[in-house]
Design a protein around this motif. Sequence first.
Motif, mmCIF file in Angstrom:
data_model
loop_
_atom_site.group_PDB
_atom_site.id
_atom_site.type_symbol
_atom_site.label_atom_id
_atom_site.label_comp_id
_atom_site.label_asym_id
_atom_site.label_seq_id
_atom_site.Cartn_x
_atom_site.Cartn_y
_atom_site.Cartn_z
ATOM 1 N N ALA A 64 -6.932 -1.137 11.427
ATOM 2 C CA ALA A 64 -6.016 -0.012 11.227
ATOM 3 C C ALA A 64 -6.512 0.948 10.146
ATOM 4 C CB ALA A 64 -4.628 -0.531 10.861
ATOM 5 N N GLY A 65 -7.611 0.612 9.493
ATOM 6 C CA GLY A 65 -8.172 1.481 8.461
ATOM 7 C C GLY A 65 -7.536 1.334 7.096
ATOM 8 N N LEU A 66 -6.731 0.280 6.905
ATOM 9 C CA LEU A 66 -6.051 0.082 5.629
ATOM 10 C C LEU A 66 -6.851 -0.788 4.667
ATOM 11 C CD1 LEU A 66 -2.399 -0.434 6.907
ATOM 12 C CD2 LEU A 66 -3.389 1.620 5.888
ATOM 13 N N LEU A 67 -7.714 -1.641 5.204
ATOM 14 C CA LEU A 67 -8.560 -2.507 4.395
ATOM 15 C C LEU A 67 -10.020 -2.309 4.788
ATOM 16 C CD1 LEU A 67 -6.579 -5.891 4.411
ATOM 17 C CD2 LEU A 67 -6.524 -4.102 2.663
ATOM 18 N N ILE A 68 -10.899 -2.607 3.857
ATOM 19 C CA ILE A 68 -12.341 -2.555 4.103
ATOM 20 C C ILE A 68 -12.934 -3.889 3.695
ATOM 21 C CG2 ILE A 68 -14.528 -1.460 3.480
ATOM 22 C CD1 ILE A 68 -12.959 1.067 2.810
ATOM 23 N N ALA A 126 -8.455 0.319 1.385
ATOM 24 C CA ALA A 126 -9.135 1.574 1.717
ATOM 25 C C ALA A 126 -8.455 2.731 1.004
ATOM 26 C CB ALA A 126 -9.115 1.803 3.223
ATOM 27 N N ASP A 127 -9.189 3.818 0.836
ATOM 28 C CA ASP A 127 -8.623 5.031 0.239
ATOM 29 C C ASP A 127 -7.865 5.769 1.330
ATOM 30 O OD1 ASP A 127 -7.971 7.194 -1.286
ATOM 31 O OD2 ASP A 127 -9.987 8.039 -1.359
ATOM 32 N N ILE A 184 0.842 -1.205 0.000
ATOM 33 C CA ILE A 184 0.000 0.000 0.000
ATOM 34 C C ILE A 184 0.873 1.249 0.000
ATOM 35 C CG2 ILE A 184 -1.667 1.347 1.349
ATOM 36 C CD1 ILE A 184 -2.860 -1.324 2.312
ATOM 37 N N LEU A 185 1.891 1.239 0.848
ATOM 38 C CA LEU A 185 2.762 2.403 0.964
ATOM 39 C C LEU A 185 3.510 2.682 -0.328
ATOM 40 C CD1 LEU A 185 3.575 4.453 3.164
ATOM 41 C CD2 LEU A 185 5.502 2.966 3.729
ATOM 42 N N GLY A 192 -9.377 1.001 -3.404
ATOM 43 C CA GLY A 192 -10.387 0.364 -4.236
ATOM 44 C C GLY A 192 -9.972 -0.968 -4.814
ATOM 45 N N ASP A 193 -8.678 -1.304 -4.768
ATOM 46 C CA ASP A 193 -8.232 -2.602 -5.271
ATOM 47 C C ASP A 193 -8.821 -3.719 -4.411
ATOM 48 O OD1 ASP A 193 -6.777 -1.495 -7.280
ATOM 49 O OD2 ASP A 193 -4.805 -1.819 -6.367
#
Length: 266
Positions: free
Chosen positions: A64-68, A78-79, A26-27, A34-35
């Motif tokens: 952690a808010g990185l995935l949905i 996540a965006d 991600i970084l 959206g992926d």
Amino acid sequence: MSETVFARIQASRTADDVIRQIESLILEGVLRGGDRLPGERELARQFDISRPILREALKHLENAGLLISRHGGGTFVADVIGQVFSAPVVKLFASHGKATSDYLEYRREIESIAAEFAALRATPADKALLAEIIAAMEAAHKSNDFDKGAQLDVEFHNAIGEAAHNIVLLHTLRSCYQLLKDGVFYNRSLIYSYPGVADMFLAQHRAIHDAVIAGNPQAARDAVQKHIRFVEQATHERQLNDERERVAQLRYRQRAGKDGKEGKAP
């Protein structure tokens, strides 16, 4: 995802190993907002870990808010970058002309840095992607496919940002290009209405591409400067012409109104 970007966990095969790998993807901008991630069974196979370990890692990343996680719909990135500016500020940008010139000035300088870094750091894969985008831009130009050309324009500049291999620069540019795609600052179609502009845009992108491929940082910087200055000039000229037309229309209406009144006078 036809080809996996996930690597087999080689060492301890713990949830922490999975977490670190996905965080890094991600970084580094490999995974974007959206992926969709592969299904649990397939992802566990690619990581070569048990499904309970995978679930633990995904749950941590979700918290952690990185995935949905969407019930019945899968797991998505996540965006996490979002917009640099809030919606009210973006509306202010759209309604004040000076913001457009400042935006282009900012892009001119920051993209010059990105192109310089890209010329120094681009890998064979980066160069292959740039070559594919340029070829697609040439095809869109030949077929007069404006919408495709506009899409590829953003993709090209984004690929230069990726080839710079600077994480902060990458995400800053991506947010910047989102504003461009949303048409906040200027409408690309207005500039394209001028004769020969499409040809010049393609040639300018080709010059940036060639400098990066050749590993020439100064030429890459100069090519970006030339390109953005051209956009600045064309945008300014278009705004002047629009203002002239607005005033001319007002004069025409006023004169037509007077002529009508004079014709009705006894």
